[in-house]
Design an enzyme around this catalytic site. Structure first.
Site, short mmCIF file in Angstrom:
data_model
loop_
_atom_site.label_atom_id
_atom_site.label_comp_id
_atom_site.label_asym_id
_atom_site.label_seq_id
_atom_site.Cartn_x
_atom_site.Cartn_y
_atom_site.Cartn_z
N ASP A 45 9.21 2.50 1.86
CA ASP A 45 8.03 3.30 2.13
C ASP A 45 7.95 2.87 3.71
O ASP A 45 7.39 1.73 4.05
CB ASP A 45 6.90 2.92 1.68
CG ASP A 45 5.60 3.62 1.92
OD1 ASP A 45 5.50 3.93 3.10
OD2 ASP A 45 4.53 3.46 1.07
N LYS B 179 2.78 9.64 8.56
CA LYS B 179 2.04 9.30 9.72
C LYS B 179 2.66 9.89 11.10
O LYS B 179 2.36 11.16 11.58
CB LYS B 179 1.88 7.89 9.59
CG LYS B 179 0.92 7.40 8.62
CD LYS B 179 0.83 5.83 8.63
CE LYS B 179 -0.31 5.37 7.46
NZ LYS B 179 -1.56 5.59 8.16
N PHE C 30 0.88 -1.05 0.17
CA PHE C 30 0.09 0.07 -0.07
C PHE C 30 0.75 1.19 -0.08
O PHE C 30 1.68 1.50 1.02
CB PHE C 30 -0.93 0.00 1.24
CG PHE C 30 -1.89 1.31 1.10
CD1 PHE C 30 -3.20 0.95 0.25
CD2 PHE C 30 -1.65 2.02 1.65
CE1 PHE C 30 -3.86 2.16 0.25
CE2 PHE C 30 -2.41 3.67 1.51
CZ PHE C 30 -3.56 3.26 1.01
N1 PLP Z 1 2.36 4.15 2.44
C1 PLP Z 1 1.85 3.44 3.39
C2 PLP Z 1 2.80 2.16 3.72
C3 PLP Z 1 0.80 3.64 4.35
O1 PLP Z 1 0.31 3.05 5.22
C4 PLP Z 1 -0.13 4.58 3.87
C5 PLP Z 1 -1.39 4.94 4.84
O2 PLP Z 1 -1.73 4.18 5.16
C6 PLP Z 1 0.37 5.52 2.71
C7 PLP Z 1 1.59 5.16 1.97
C8 PLP Z 1 -0.34 6.80 2.49
O3 PLP Z 1 -0.33 7.57 3.43
P1 PLP Z 1 -1.40 8.74 3.61
O4 PLP Z 1 -2.71 8.39 3.80
O5 PLP Z 1 -0.84 9.85 4.36
O6 PLP Z 1 -1.38 9.62 2.10
#
Ligand code: PLP
Length: 404
Positions: free
Chosen positions: A223, A252, A138
């Site tokens: 990520d 986050k 994700f």
């Molecule tokens: N990458 C990861 C691993 C995530 O868990 C998330 C959100 O849950 C995102 C990217 C996307 O982040 P945002 O919701 O702040 O755009």
């Protein structure tokens, strides 16, 4: 207005993308939140790994209040000292030499994709632009990041998707190797998959990815939006593996609740972002950077990553004890305080029952209970949740087929 009238108003005027939400929270402190009627909940989700220091930690609140009264915004036409200091501290904490700041996870992943493509184009020419990601990953909800996300359900309905993404299997080095072509410029993974079922990468996968990237001169992007910021027992999850990327994204918990994302890279890669290549109006503003500096100060001063590791081990131990002989529990996995319990049944009803008993957690992939408590969580709070889950699950028969 009471909770019910807020729910009615939401049904009228909010888009329905989040579905129906039953709780209206009014206040939070530490591991606890309270709804509009004063009902207390133990929060084992921390805003999905955002409130890593718990709700409203004093140092972060004070830093935000101080900065809000001084200067709230000035744009990136002018230098923001808090942004410079945050970049310095983040680079001190990891492999990176330079930082760029935006406002969310998706936005910094979008930045990582742009950075990787631009670096590759400058270094190798225009035909190397593909990024390999993995199934069940994700990476966000913008068009590029939902395409990077290896889940059809996230992409469905948004065609045509941007070109330049290919998918391999997580924790399967051979599958990544087979996916590399002369068009590949980077490999992007979460060291611990969050939305995809709380699955840590294996050490062999992480080190194998680094070797593969070195061999083919590819960029390795981690990520760490969900698994970073001390959650997995090190300030950044990849440090638990001893494998360094070329690019890392954070969001986050960096602001413990204020919206900030960071794109970090080593010098040779970072320097392709020159004036005019990338930017953000709000990114790296004084208030969010002041919050993030307070978060880092608090984490370093109180050794929060060590605490996450110890409490994570304790909690997993308690879950294992409590779940002994319960057929509905298939596996307990995770790293530090990023913990998943895979069930042989669907998890939605378990989440609902926990909520009724005053505990907040959630479920990913249909059958993995996800627990992301604040890193300040106590032994007693872990015991409470382990016991509650065991009580809920003990009479549930295993139903292998339901989970699919
Ligand atoms: N990458 C990861 C691993 C995530 O868990 C998330 C959100 O849950 C995102 C990217 C996307 O982040 P945002 O919701 O702040 O755009």
């Amino acid at each position: 207005m009471n909770a019910d009238t807020w729910k009615e108003a939401a049904a009228q005027n909010l888009m329905s993308n989040y579905g129906v939400r039953n709780i209206v929270l009014a206040r939070g402190k530490g591991s606890r939140v309270w709804d509009m009627d004063g009902r207390e909940y133990l929060d084992f989700l921390s805003g999905i790994s955002v409130n890593n220091l718990g709700h409203c930690p004093d140092r972060v609140v004070a830093a935000i209040q101080r900065q809000v009264a001084e200067l709230m915004h000035c744009s990136n036409l002018y230098l923001v000292p808090q942004q410079v200091e945050l970049a310095r501290q983040l680079c001190e904490l990891c492999f990176a030499d330079r930082a760029f700041f935006a406002n969310s996870g998706a936005e910094v992943n979008e930045g990582a994709i742009k950075l990787a493509r631009l670096y590759s184009r400058i270094k190798f020419g225009e035909n190397r632009y593909e990024i390999i990601t993995v199934k069940n990953s994700f990476h966000g909800r913008t068009l590029a990041t939902l395409t990077a996300t290896g889940q059809e359900k996230i992409q469905k309905g948004f065609d045509p998707l941007p070109v330049g993404f290919k998918y391999a299997q997580f924790n399967d080095l051979e599958s990544v190797r087979e996916t590399v072509t002369s068009s590949t410029c980077a490999i992007m993974v979460e060291p611990v998959q969050g939305e995809g079922g709380v699955t840590p990468a294996t050490p062999e996968f992480m080190s194998g990815l680094r070797e593969l990237c070195d061999k083919h001169q590819l960029l390795l992007i981690f990520d760490e939006i969900q698994c970073g910021m001390a959650r997995c027992g090190k300030m950044f999850a990849h440090q638990a593996y001893g494998v360094e990327p070329d690019i890392m994204t954070l969001a986050k918990a960096l602001g413990n609740g204020l919206p900030i994302g960071a794109l970090l890279a080593r010098e040779e890669v970072a320097q392709v972002f020159q004036p005019g290549t990338h930017g953000s109006t709000f990114g790296g503003g004084p208030v969010v950077c002041a919050a993030a500096l307070a978060v880092i100060e608090e984490m370093r001063e109180n050794n929060i990553s060590d605490r996450a590791l110890q409490m994570g081990n304790y909690f997993v131990g308690q879950l294992k004890n409590a779940f002994a002989g319960i057929p509905a529990v298939k596996e307990i996995r995770g790293l530090g305080l990023m913990i998943g319990v895979e069930l042989t049944i669907q998890g939605a009803d378990v989440v609902k029952q926990c909520q009724e008993k005053g505990v907040l957690l959630n479920c990913t992939m249909g059958n993995v209970l996800r627990m992301l408590p604040p890193l300040t969580v106590t032994h007693e709070e872990c015991d409470q949740v382990a016991n509650l889950l065991a009580t809920i699950l003990k009479d549930v028969p295993a139903a292998e087929n339901l989970a699919k």
